[in-house]
Design a protein around this motif. Sequence first.
Motif, PDB file in Angstrom:
ATOM      1  N   PRO A  28      45.681  28.609  19.732  1.00 58.60           N
ATOM      2  CA  PRO A  28      44.506  29.259  20.283  1.00 58.60           C
ATOM      3  C   PRO A  28      44.377  30.651  19.665  1.00 58.60           C
ATOM      4  CG  PRO A  28      46.352  29.489  21.786  1.00 58.60           C
ATOM      5  CD  PRO A  28      46.859  28.725  20.602  1.00 58.60           C
ATOM      6  N   GLY A  29      43.168  31.166  19.647  1.00 63.47           N
ATOM      7  CA  GLY A  29      42.986  32.540  19.169  1.00 63.47           C
ATOM      8  C   GLY A  29      41.910  32.642  18.115  1.00 63.47           C
ATOM      9  N   VAL A  30      42.082  33.571  17.196  1.00 67.93           N
ATOM     10  CA  VAL A  30      41.225  33.849  16.038  1.00 67.93           C
ATOM     11  C   VAL A  30      39.883  34.511  16.394  1.00 67.93           C
ATOM     12  CG1 VAL A  30      40.057  32.908  14.009  1.00 67.93           C
ATOM     13  CG2 VAL A  30      42.325  32.098  14.613  1.00 67.93           C
ATOM     14  N   THR A  31      39.036  33.868  17.200  1.00 68.56           N
ATOM     15  CA  THR A  31      37.777  34.528  17.568  1.00 68.56           C
ATOM     16  C   THR A  31      38.098  35.586  18.631  1.00 68.56           C
ATOM     17  OG1 THR A  31      37.255  33.063  19.414  1.00 68.56           O
ATOM     18  CG2 THR A  31      36.528  32.339  17.233  1.00 68.56           C
ATOM     19  N   PRO A  32      37.220  36.575  18.819  1.00 66.43           N
ATOM     20  CA  PRO A  32      37.502  37.582  19.861  1.00 66.43           C
ATOM     21  C   PRO A  32      37.713  36.939  21.241  1.00 66.43           C
ATOM     22  CG  PRO A  32      35.768  38.354  18.405  1.00 66.43           C
ATOM     23  CD  PRO A  32      36.047  36.936  17.989  1.00 66.43           C
ATOM     24  N   LEU A  33      36.905  35.944  21.592  1.00 66.15           N
ATOM     25  CA  LEU A  33      37.097  35.254  22.876  1.00 66.15           C
ATOM     26  C   LEU A  33      38.431  34.503  22.879  1.00 66.15           C
ATOM     27  CD1 LEU A  33      36.077  34.206  25.643  1.00 66.15           C
ATOM     28  CD2 LEU A  33      34.944  32.346  24.415  1.00 66.15           C
ATOM     29  N   GLY A  34      38.693  33.797  21.798  1.00 60.34           N
ATOM     30  CA  GLY A  34      39.930  33.008  21.697  1.00 60.34           C
ATOM     31  C   GLY A  34      41.179  33.866  21.815  1.00 60.34           C
ATOM     32  N   ARG A  35      41.127  35.085  21.234  1.00 62.78           N
ATOM     33  CA  ARG A  35      42.306  35.964  21.294  1.00 62.78           C
ATOM     34  C   ARG A  35      42.613  36.365  22.732  1.00 62.78           C
ATOM     35  NH1 ARG A  35      40.756  37.941  16.230  1.00 62.78           N
ATOM     36  NH2 ARG A  35      39.444  39.570  17.094  1.00 62.78           N
ATOM     37  N   LYS A  36      41.552  36.634  23.506  1.00 58.14           N
ATOM     38  CA  LYS A  36      41.773  37.014  24.915  1.00 58.14           C
ATOM     39  C   LYS A  36      42.365  35.850  25.693  1.00 58.14           C
ATOM     40  CE  LYS A  36      38.595  40.755  25.329  1.00 58.14           C
ATOM     41  NZ  LYS A  36      37.366  41.329  25.700  1.00 58.14           N
ATOM     42  N   VAL A  37      41.768  34.678  25.502  1.00 55.90           N
ATOM     43  CA  VAL A  37      42.225  33.491  26.229  1.00 55.90           C
ATOM     44  C   VAL A  37      43.677  33.155  25.838  1.00 55.90           C
ATOM     45  CG1 VAL A  37      41.818  31.002  26.470  1.00 55.90           C
ATOM     46  CG2 VAL A  37      39.884  32.577  26.504  1.00 55.90           C
ATOM     47  N   ALA A  38      43.981  33.290  24.537  1.00 56.12           N
ATOM     48  CA  ALA A  38      45.341  32.973  24.066  1.00 56.12           C
ATOM     49  C   ALA A  38      46.373  33.886  24.716  1.00 56.12           C
ATOM     50  CB  ALA A  38      45.406  33.093  22.545  1.00 56.12           C
ATOM     51  N   ARG A  39      46.002  35.150  24.911  1.00 56.09           N
ATOM     52  CA  ARG A  39      46.943  36.087  25.537  1.00 56.09           C
ATOM     53  C   ARG A  39      47.275  35.623  26.957  1.00 56.09           C
ATOM     54  NH1 ARG A  39      44.188  41.113  25.330  1.00 56.09           N
ATOM     55  NH2 ARG A  39      43.816  40.610  23.151  1.00 56.09           N
ATOM     56  N   TRP A  40      46.237  35.189  27.695  1.00 56.42           N
ATOM     57  CA  TRP A  40      46.500  34.678  29.054  1.00 56.42           C
ATOM     58  C   TRP A  40      47.397  33.445  28.993  1.00 56.42           C
ATOM     59  CZ3 TRP A  40      40.669  34.284  30.722  1.00 56.42           C
ATOM     60  CH2 TRP A  40      40.165  35.583  30.892  1.00 56.42           C
ATOM     61  N   LEU A  41      47.045  32.521  28.090  1.00 55.66           N
ATOM     62  CA  LEU A  41      47.740  31.231  28.051  1.00 55.66           C
ATOM     63  C   LEU A  41      49.205  31.374  27.643  1.00 55.66           C
ATOM     64  CD1 LEU A  41      44.899  29.072  26.504  1.00 55.66           C
ATOM     65  CD2 LEU A  41      46.121  28.541  28.624  1.00 55.66           C
ATOM     66  N   LYS A  42      49.462  32.269  26.692  1.00 57.50           N
ATOM     67  CA  LYS A  42      50.833  32.369  26.184  1.00 57.50           C
ATOM     68  C   LYS A  42      51.676  33.381  26.955  1.00 57.50           C
ATOM     69  CE  LYS A  42      51.553  31.963  21.673  1.00 57.50           C
ATOM     70  NZ  LYS A  42      51.419  32.045  20.200  1.00 57.50           N
ATOM     71  N   TRP A  43      51.020  34.445  27.406  1.00 57.93           N
ATOM     72  CA  TRP A  43      51.810  35.544  27.972  1.00 57.93           C
ATOM     73  C   TRP A  43      51.425  35.908  29.393  1.00 57.93           C
ATOM     74  CZ3 TRP A  43      55.760  35.744  24.994  1.00 57.93           C
ATOM     75  CH2 TRP A  43      55.614  35.520  23.620  1.00 57.93           C
ATOM     76  N   GLY A  44      50.534  35.126  30.033  1.00 55.89           N
ATOM     77  CA  GLY A  44      50.056  35.454  31.382  1.00 55.89           C
ATOM     78  C   GLY A  44      51.075  35.118  32.453  1.00 55.89           C
ATOM     79  N   ASP A  45      52.205  35.831  32.434  1.00 53.64           N
ATOM     80  CA  ASP A  45      53.284  35.537  33.392  1.00 53.64           C
ATOM     81  C   ASP A  45      53.001  36.099  34.781  1.00 53.64           C
ATOM     82  OD1 ASP A  45      54.698  34.301  31.380  1.00 53.64           O
ATOM     83  OD2 ASP A  45      55.694  36.172  30.765  1.00 53.64           O
ATOM     84  N   ASP A  46      51.967  36.958  34.882  1.00 55.31           N
ATOM     85  CA  ASP A  46      51.701  37.621  36.154  1.00 55.31           C
ATOM     86  C   ASP A  46      50.636  36.894  36.978  1.00 55.31           C
ATOM     87  OD1 ASP A  46      49.731  38.094  34.330  1.00 55.31           O
ATOM     88  OD2 ASP A  46      49.379  40.177  34.914  1.00 55.31           O
ATOM     89  N   MET A  47      50.270  35.671  36.569  1.00 53.39           N
ATOM     90  CA  MET A  47      49.262  34.922  37.341  1.00 53.39           C
ATOM     91  C   MET A  47      49.539  33.429  37.187  1.00 53.39           C
ATOM     92  SD  MET A  47      46.055  35.426  34.775  1.00 53.39           S
ATOM     93  CE  MET A  47      46.208  35.094  33.026  1.00 53.39           C
ATOM     94  N   ALA A  48      49.086  32.674  38.201  1.00 53.31           N
ATOM     95  CA  ALA A  48      49.256  31.221  38.117  1.00 53.31           C
ATOM     96  C   ALA A  48      48.170  30.646  37.214  1.00 53.31           C
ATOM     97  CB  ALA A  48      49.142  30.629  39.517  1.00 53.31           C
ATOM     98  N   ILE A  49      48.547  29.687  36.368  1.00 50.79           N
ATOM     99  CA  ILE A  49      47.563  28.933  35.578  1.00 50.79           C
ATOM    100  C   ILE A  49      47.904  27.464  35.795  1.00 50.79           C
ATOM    101  CG2 ILE A  49      46.590  28.471  33.286  1.00 50.79           C
ATOM    102  CD1 ILE A  49      47.502  31.212  32.352  1.00 50.79           C
ATOM    103  N   SER A  50      47.040  26.734  36.486  1.00 50.40           N
ATOM    104  CA  SER A  50      47.330  25.324  36.780  1.00 50.40           C
ATOM    105  C   SER A  50      47.147  24.502  35.503  1.00 50.40           C
ATOM    106  CB  SER A  50      46.382  24.815  37.864  1.00 50.40           C
ATOM    107  OG  SER A  50      45.089  24.646  37.303  1.00 50.40           O
ATOM    108  N   PRO A  51      47.733  23.300  35.438  1.00 50.73           N
ATOM    109  CA  PRO A  51      47.539  22.457  34.250  1.00 50.73           C
ATOM    110  C   PRO A  51      46.061  22.222  33.939  1.00 50.73           C
ATOM    111  CG  PRO A  51      49.329  21.593  35.569  1.00 50.73           C
ATOM    112  CD  PRO A  51      48.719  22.712  36.366  1.00 50.73           C
ATOM    113  N   LEU A  52      45.245  22.030  34.982  1.00 49.36           N
ATOM    114  CA  LEU A  52      43.817  21.792  34.744  1.00 49.36           C
ATOM    115  C   LEU A  52      43.136  23.050  34.180  1.00 49.36           C
ATOM    116  CD1 LEU A  52      41.550  19.742  34.966  1.00 49.36           C
ATOM    117  CD2 LEU A  52      41.204  20.447  37.352  1.00 49.36           C
ATOM    118  N   ALA A  53      43.508  24.208  34.725  1.00 53.05           N
ATOM    119  CA  ALA A  53      42.953  25.472  34.206  1.00 53.05           C
ATOM    120  C   ALA A  53      43.393  25.672  32.757  1.00 53.05           C
ATOM    121  CB  ALA A  53      43.416  26.638  35.077  1.00 53.05           C
ATOM    122  N   GLU A  54      44.633  25.276  32.470  1.00 49.81           N
ATOM    123  CA  GLU A  54      45.162  25.389  31.104  1.00 49.81           C
ATOM    124  C   GLU A  54      44.331  24.534  30.144  1.00 49.81           C
ATOM    125  OE1 GLU A  54      49.722  25.822  30.984  1.00 49.81           O
ATOM    126  OE2 GLU A  54      49.292  23.961  29.925  1.00 49.81           O
TER     127      GLU A  54
END
Length: 207
Positions: free
Chosen positions: A39-65
């Motif tokens: 994930p990443g590369v586009t400005p939107l993708g970079r933000k989303v990738a940060r949540w997906l890979k490093w978002g340890d401070d919030m829950a991300i359910s499999p469906l949200a993932e």
Amino acid sequence: MSLFITFEGGEGSGKSVQARALYRKLSRLAMPAILTHEPGVTPLGRKVARWLKWGDDMAISPLAELMLFNVSRAQLVSEVIMPGLKSGRVVICDRYADSTTAYQSYGRGLDLSAVRAVNEAAIQGLHPDLTVLLDIPVEVGLGRKKGEKRDRFEQEALAFHRRVRQGYLALARAEPDRWLVVAAEKSKEEIADIIWNRVKKLLSKKP
Ligand code: TMP
């Protein structure tokens, strides 16, 4: 000459190294190519990738993932992949929709047909001409990453990574014409040669 090539594999499989090697080879031959990744590369993708890979401070359910990876993907397809192919380039993408099928369906356990349906919506009809799977035993792949900071996926149990690997192999078996499975324990040079031989054939068939 447009051609769409994706690279897939588990952690530490060396797929990014091989995607880069193929890009360099095409560039040396003056073949217009684009190297991108998910994930990443586009400005939107970079933000989303940060949540997906490093978002340890919030829950991300499999469906949200599943949805978040496809948010990043939909933008990458519209912004980078589709324009690249339309302008006649070889587009190389390090991870694509098959990553979601392997990780979110086989790995996380989401329903396969639901995952496929969401992926299909995001890729807007753009299926790869070739998908290279760098296949590696999970202990070997994760061992290559020792000492590096581990993201949300790398922190998962071995059983998760084993399901991902089996998922990839099942996907490759189901569509043998699209997939090239390479044992990732071979030398970098040997792997690059195997990939180049297959790409050469595809390029010679293109009008
Ligand atoms: P990377 O290590 O290749 O940068 O990929 C980021 C991580 O995200 C990797 O552990 C695989 C995972 N991933 C998914 O779970 N689903 C996806 O659709 C994609 C693109 C990556």
